[in-house]
Write a protein that holds these residues in place. Structure first.
Motif, short mmCIF file in Angstrom:
data_model
loop_
_atom_site.label_atom_id
_atom_site.label_comp_id
_atom_site.label_asym_id
_atom_site.label_seq_id
_atom_site.Cartn_x
_atom_site.Cartn_y
_atom_site.Cartn_z
N TYR A 39 -7.28 -109.47 28.19
CA TYR A 39 -8.09 -108.38 28.77
C TYR A 39 -9.04 -108.85 29.86
O TYR A 39 -9.94 -108.10 30.26
N ILE A 83 -6.60 -101.27 26.41
CA ILE A 83 -7.28 -100.70 25.24
C ILE A 83 -7.84 -99.30 25.55
O ILE A 83 -8.81 -98.85 24.97
N ARG A 140 -8.40 -113.24 24.02
CA ARG A 140 -8.99 -112.08 24.73
C ARG A 140 -9.19 -112.31 26.22
O ARG A 140 -8.96 -111.39 27.01
N ARG A 142 -3.14 -86.88 15.30
CA ARG A 142 -3.84 -87.59 16.37
C ARG A 142 -3.62 -86.89 17.71
O ARG A 142 -2.47 -86.63 18.10
N LYS A 183 -8.58 -103.60 11.48
CA LYS A 183 -7.86 -104.42 12.46
C LYS A 183 -8.80 -105.41 13.14
O LYS A 183 -8.37 -106.45 13.62
N GLU A 210 -14.81 -94.53 13.26
CA GLU A 210 -14.07 -95.74 12.88
C GLU A 210 -14.48 -96.96 13.69
O GLU A 210 -13.65 -97.53 14.41
N PRO A 211 -15.72 -97.40 13.59
CA PRO A 211 -16.09 -98.60 14.34
C PRO A 211 -15.50 -99.86 13.70
O PRO A 211 -15.48 -99.98 12.48
N GLY A 212 -15.02 -100.78 14.51
CA GLY A 212 -14.53 -102.07 14.01
C GLY A 212 -15.33 -103.19 14.64
O GLY A 212 -16.14 -103.86 14.01
N ARG A 213 -15.13 -103.33 15.97
CA ARG A 213 -15.77 -104.41 16.72
C ARG A 213 -17.29 -104.44 16.51
O ARG A 213 -17.88 -105.50 16.30
N TYR A 266 -11.61 -109.23 16.34
CA TYR A 266 -10.41 -109.45 17.16
C TYR A 266 -10.27 -110.91 17.61
O TYR A 266 -9.74 -111.18 18.69
N SER A 300 -11.28 -98.71 23.34
CA SER A 300 -12.09 -99.73 22.69
C SER A 300 -12.98 -100.40 23.72
O SER A 300 -12.63 -100.46 24.91
N GLY A 340 -13.10 -95.03 16.87
CA GLY A 340 -14.14 -96.06 17.06
C GLY A 340 -14.21 -96.43 18.53
O GLY A 340 -14.10 -95.55 19.38
N GLY A 341 -14.39 -97.72 18.79
CA GLY A 341 -14.37 -98.18 20.18
C GLY A 341 -15.72 -98.56 20.75
O GLY A 341 -15.82 -98.84 21.95
N ASP A 350 -10.34 -97.90 7.86
CA ASP A 350 -9.20 -97.55 8.71
C ASP A 350 -8.22 -98.71 8.64
O ASP A 350 -8.57 -99.85 8.91
N ALA A 377 -12.85 -100.23 10.92
CA ALA A 377 -11.50 -100.45 11.44
C ALA A 377 -11.08 -101.87 11.08
O ALA A 377 -11.50 -102.84 11.72
N HIS A 434 -9.04 -91.20 19.35
CA HIS A 434 -9.69 -92.50 19.58
C HIS A 434 -9.52 -92.77 21.08
O HIS A 434 -8.41 -92.93 21.55
#
Ligand code: LLP
Length: 442
Positions: free
Chosen positions: A346, A179, A342, A166, A82, A304-307, A402, A224, A261-262, A101, A80, A221
């Protein structure tokens, strides 16, 4: 007076080790208090690249990508972008055989700049602009994930494309509201509820009515920073139910299932992390069971993992600008909410440690704050040595995801550089934003 005011070091343990699992794997603490980041002394990196600076361990990013591909060899693992979108990072991902992604024309432009294989790219977004859709079609991305009836109509008129729909699976990822994306009442996905106007059934019918669109599957999804594997199992089960429903109602067997992802990473000691192997195993079992009991062919899986790929591989280095000893001790650094929003967004918690020198001073609770003109500009509540002073260096772990991508130039503070480190060698991946950059735009 509270107990911690009477005994300031209460709850502050000695800082002679790095919390396991929190710092990048190749980060070690020297006898002299120096932090070695992928074999490079952090104080040297700070002197060379300035502070604040984001540091990224290239080998760890690559290894994590490989671990994902090994855990789920039958799946497409789409990074991901982003979470961290730079040419170098996307090049590494392409080399590691990852898919990608994206969610904007900008992210597609970076992918395109490094020749990321177009067929391995997905485009997401609840509100894709005509520019986003055109950029995707021009580059020939493999799949676009559709998220509104308007978009289905617009894309249908623009050109031919393989698409997913989706879905809002009604699964709560048990994470921060900002999130959370798997439940009703937020902006992403088509609802499964019959009483909702723009629901999945209408979306499927709308796509099938567009001759230029080829519906190949479904996407969800759930959110996250999700640590509970059972939530993914639940999402997988519900998505198979929807695949079966689409087959029974429309006579089309969709072969693609994208579960998003997430996956969570720990930011502070003892915070829950994600069990990748358990996830892979349980997902496989859940999908096999659901599909065979409904006589549905096992779909081709995308995740779709990003973090989880980049987050734990990065740290941020700051320099202390001021120490203010009032009702509480504030350690102010040369960055803050512009390089890490962050905590403010959050309520995210972080840790920080003194690096570059050794001290025997007792550790006491302090608040690390940034340089921005808001009281909410707080980075971490931590224990730091009492003799902390102007010019000291602080390092904050788990800032690879992020941070660079959420950074702003609030108060016209230039965004920090991103430095890739491998085997002790540092490379500037993204340069620092200068006053000249800022003046060019305002
Ligand atoms: N797939 C889709 C469709 C997404 O929307 C996201 C994240 C991901 C995958 C990757 O999620 P990850 O594995 O990185 O958690 N700025 C927030 C995170 C926002 C995530 C948005 N979507 C934060 O700093 O926590």
């Amino acid at each position: 007076m509270t107990l911690s005011e009477l005994l300031p070091s209460l709850g502050c343990e000695a800082a002679d080790h790095l919390e396991p699992g929190l710092w990048p794997r190749r980060t070690t603490l020297g006898e002299d208090g120096e932090l070695l980041f992928a074999d490079a002394p952090v104080s040297h990196l700070a002197a060379r690249f300035g502070t604040p600076a984001y540091l990224l361990d290239e080998a760890q990013v690559r290894e994590t990508a490989r671990a994902y591909r090994r855990a789920l060899p039958e799946a497409d693992v789409a990074f991901a972008s982003k979470a961290l979108c730079t040419r170098a990072v996307l090049r590494w991902m392409a080399e590691e055989g990852m898919s990608l992604d994206t969610c904007s024309a900008g992210e597609i432009a970076v992918a395109r700049a490094v020749g990321f294989p177009a067929e391995r790219i997905l485009l997401h977004g609840n509100a894709k602009t005509p520019e986003d859709l055109k950029a995707a079609l021009q580059y020939g991305v493999g799949r676009i994930v559709l998220d509104s009836l308007d978009e289905i109509e617009q894309l249908g008129a623009l050109g031919s494309q393989r698409v997913l729909i989706r879905v809002t699976p009604g699964v709560n990822g048990d994470t921060h509201a900002a999130i959370t994306t798997g439940t009703e009442g937020q902006k992403f996905g088509f609802s499964l509820r019959a009483d909702v106007r723009d629901n999945v059934d209408r979306a499927v019918a709308a796509v099938l009515a567009q001759p230029s669109l080829e519906l190949t599957g479904l996407h969800c999804h759930i959110g996250s920073q999700v640590s509970r594997v059972d939530r993914y199992e639940e999402a997988a089960r519900r998505m198979v139910e929807v695949l079966v429903r689409v087959r029974d109602q429309y006579g089309v067997t969709l072969r693609d299932l994208d579960l998003g992802g997430g996956h969570a990473v720990p930011y502070v000691d003892r915070e829950a992390s994600f069990d990748l192997d358990g996830y892979a195993r349980r997902l496989r079992v859940a999908l096999a069971y659901e599909c065979s009991s409904r006589d549905f062919p096992l779909p081709h899986l995308t995740i779709e993992p990003g973090r989880a790929i980049v987050g734990p591989a990065g740290i941020t280095v700051y320099r202390v600008c001021a120490v203010k000893r009032g009702a509480r001790t504030f350690v102010a650094v040369d960055g803050g909410m512009s390089d890490n929003p962050r905590p403010a967004l959050y309520g995210a918690r972080y840790t920080a440690r003194l690096v570059g020198r050794r001290t025997k001073a007792a550790r006491t609770p302090m608040t690390v704050v940034g340089r921005h003109c808001e009281s909410g500009d707080v980075l971490a509540d931590v224990c730091l040595p009492d003799d902390i002073h102007v010019g000291d260096l602080l390092a904050v772990p788990c800032t690879g995801a992020y941070h660079h991508s959420l950074a702003s130039n609030y108060n016209l503070v230039g965004r920090p550089p991103l430095v890739g480190v491998r085997d002790g060698h540092a490379t500037l991946l993204v340069r620092r934003e200068t006053e000249e950059d800022l003046l060019r735009r305002c």
